[in-house]
Design an enzyme around this catalytic site. Structure first.
Site, PDB file in Angstrom:
ATOM      1  N   TRP A 253       0.828  -1.207   0.000  1.00 30.51           N
ATOM      2  CA  TRP A 253       0.000   0.000   0.000  1.00 30.51           C
ATOM      3  C   TRP A 253       0.864   1.259   0.000  1.00 30.51           C
ATOM      4  O   TRP A 253       0.504   2.272  -0.605  1.00 30.51           O
ATOM      5  CB  TRP A 253      -0.906   0.000   1.236  1.00 30.51           C
ATOM      6  CG  TRP A 253      -1.842   1.159   1.338  1.00 30.51           C
ATOM      7  CD1 TRP A 253      -3.089   1.278   0.790  1.00 30.51           C
ATOM      8  CD2 TRP A 253      -1.624   2.391   2.052  1.00 30.51           C
ATOM      9  NE1 TRP A 253      -3.656   2.490   1.115  1.00 30.51           N
ATOM     10  CE2 TRP A 253      -2.775   3.198   1.889  1.00 30.51           C
ATOM     11  CE3 TRP A 253      -0.566   2.884   2.816  1.00 30.51           C
ATOM     12  CZ2 TRP A 253      -2.887   4.459   2.460  1.00 30.51           C
ATOM     13  CZ3 TRP A 253      -0.686   4.148   3.384  1.00 30.51           C
ATOM     14  CH2 TRP A 253      -1.831   4.907   3.201  1.00 30.51           C
ATOM     15  N   HIS A 254       2.023   1.186   0.645  1.00 29.84           N
ATOM     16  CA  HIS A 254       2.893   2.356   0.736  1.00 29.84           C
ATOM     17  C   HIS A 254       3.650   2.635  -0.559  1.00 29.84           C
ATOM     18  O   HIS A 254       4.158   3.748  -0.730  1.00 29.84           O
ATOM     19  CB  HIS A 254       3.891   2.183   1.887  1.00 29.84           C
ATOM     20  CG  HIS A 254       3.310   2.493   3.228  1.00 29.84           C
ATOM     21  ND1 HIS A 254       2.608   1.577   3.965  1.00 29.84           N
ATOM     22  CD2 HIS A 254       3.315   3.637   3.969  1.00 29.84           C
ATOM     23  CE1 HIS A 254       2.211   2.130   5.103  1.00 29.84           C
ATOM     24  NE2 HIS A 254       2.621   3.378   5.131  1.00 29.84           N
ATOM     25  N   GLY A 255       3.743   1.672  -1.435  1.00 34.86           N
ATOM     26  CA  GLY A 255       4.437   1.936  -2.688  1.00 34.86           C
ATOM     27  C   GLY A 255       4.665   0.687  -3.503  1.00 34.86           C
ATOM     28  O   GLY A 255       4.772  -0.421  -2.969  1.00 34.86           O
ATOM     29  N   PHE A 407       1.693   8.169  -1.667  1.00 36.51           N
ATOM     30  CA  PHE A 407       1.001   6.909  -1.424  1.00 36.51           C
ATOM     31  C   PHE A 407      -0.486   7.019  -1.765  1.00 36.51           C
ATOM     32  O   PHE A 407      -1.176   6.031  -1.765  1.00 36.51           O
ATOM     33  CB  PHE A 407       1.172   6.476   0.030  1.00 36.51           C
ATOM     34  CG  PHE A 407       2.628   6.425   0.462  1.00 36.51           C
ATOM     35  CD1 PHE A 407       3.592   5.951  -0.406  1.00 36.51           C
ATOM     36  CD2 PHE A 407       3.008   6.857   1.711  1.00 36.51           C
ATOM     37  CE1 PHE A 407       4.920   5.915  -0.015  1.00 36.51           C
ATOM     38  CE2 PHE A 407       4.336   6.813   2.116  1.00 36.51           C
ATOM     39  CZ  PHE A 407       5.294   6.337   1.249  1.00 36.51           C
TER      40      PHE A 407
END
Length: 407
Positions: A253-255, A407
């Site tokens: 989800w963060h990248g 993000f």
């Protein structure tokens, strides 16, 4: 609900992860010698040319929660298109959260808002505090962190260790700054957003840290993924599987990069070890007669140290970069620590960290206004004036967006 999930996840996957997965599959094919003679580079388009919309992860999860809550019967469907659009695109928290729930935010849009001077004052103080955290503290730490990560072959030992210490603080101050500004802006208009942090850097265990960090996101994962997969009443192998799945998603989800996935799985590893050894540790500490305060201090040191080292992968552009950074970090060849050549700036960084952590320890992230709002008029305006002077003198003058915008 199925259509809503398909469309939302489909858009998120296309814009954020399609290039990542196609390149990963291409690398696997290349490894086994199965790559075609004419790849995507020879075609009329490139997946990597897709521009990532700012904050897509946040409003995707927010709209998903609405669909799921309606399906579960937790909330009634919102039939007013304008209110629903406002819920999805409420500008203070649109691009970096907190991830609000329809059951909490939509009812506020139905109420008549009357200007409240106290709420406006509280909101402005939160906004000012957010600007201070961002442009004075987080961006100042970022200068040192960026310098250390720009070329990990150039530096060894203490400079990299200091950067490893600075980055979790930079990340926290940067993200909590945006949250403070978002909550403050909402307050000035008469709306209440949920708080996203609860003194996470004072957590004495990994489980406590994740209950205090990015609260809206972790609650979302718990309510819509973790509980449906079995929640807490499961056998240990299934519990381990669920934690690994959740933190694989946290990382991704963060990248769209394997460095984020590794960071997520490293976070899961410490949680699993903590859960597996909790009974044994309690028995050992009890038999040895170790005071609870000492146990908590030890837990805090281990948790924060593990967080700092795991976040090297979060900050690094590639796995190779992260491994080289970690290797050189433990090669202490001399006592030179300041890669910027300005010891005043380095000392100021540590002073600001101590000051902010003291404020957060006393008031937390959501009660900053209490330092100011009840003071007599003269003291209050003295504080306002001093604050403006500090911003003018010590703000870092560079174009540096909030980290969580990506993000």
């Amino acid at each position: 609900m199925g259509l809503s999930i398909l469309v939302n996840i489909g858009l998120l996957f296309t814009f954020k992860y399609l290039s990542f997965f196609t390149s990963s599959i291409s690398q696997i094919f290349n490894y086994f010698g199965l790559a075609p003679d004419h790849g995507m580079n020879a075609g009329s388009y490139s997946v990597s040319d897709l521009i990532l919309p700012i904050g897509i992860s946040f409003y995707t999860f927010q709209t998903l929660s609405y669909s799921i809550d309606v399906y579960r019967g937790t909330i009634v469907p919102e039939k007013h298109l304008g209110r629903f659009a406002l819920f999805v695109a409420f500008f203070p928290q649109l691009v970096a959260g907190p991830i609000e729930r329809a059951g909490r935010l939509l009812p506020q849009f139905k109420e008549r808002i009357i200007a409240n001077p106290e709420s406006i004052k509280k909101g402005l103080i939160l906004i000012a505090w957010g600007f201070f955290l961002k442009v004075v503290v987080a961006d100042r730490l970022g200068v040192y962190v960026d310098g250390a990560h720009s070329d990990p072959e150039l530096y060894h030992g203490l400079p990299l260790l200091i950067s490893t210490f600075f980055f979790p603080l930079q990340l926290y101050y940067d993200f909590s700054a945006y949250t403070a500004i978002a909550i403050g802006v909402a307050h000035t208009m008469g709306y209440n957003l949920m708080h996203n942090f609860n003194k996470p850097l004072f957590a004495t265990s990994s489980a406590s840290f994740w209950n205090r960090w990015h609260i809206s996101f972790m609650l979302w994962l718990k309510d819509y993924l973790y509980k449906p997969m079995g929640g807490y009443i499961v056998k240990k192998p299934i519990l381990i599987r669920n934690v690994l799945i959740i933190f694989f998603i946290v990382g991704l989800w963060h990248g769209a990069n394997w460095t984020f996935v590794i960071w997520g799985l490293l976070s899961a590893f410490l949680l699993i070890v903590e859960a597996a050894t909790s009974r044994i540790r309690r028995k050992v500490f009890s038999r040895l007669g170790i005071a609870k305060g000492i146990v908590n201090v030890g837990g805090w040191i281990i948790t924060m140290s593990y967080l700092m080292f795991s976040l090297v992968f979060f900050r690094s552009p590639s796995i190779e970069h992260a491994l080289l950074y970690l290797e050189n970090m433990f090669l202490i060849t001399n006592l030179h620590i300041n890669i910027l050549g300005n010891y005043f700036e380095l000392g100021l960084c540590f002073l600001l960290i101590l000051s902010v952590q003291w404020v957060h320890f006393i008031k937390g992230n959501n009660r900053i206004h209490e330092f100011v709002i009840n003071k007599p008029l003269l003291k209050r305006w003295t504080l306002y004036t001093s604050y403006i002077i500090i911003i003018v003198l010590f703000a870092i003058n560079r174009q540096h967006t909030f980290i969580y915008f990506q993000f």
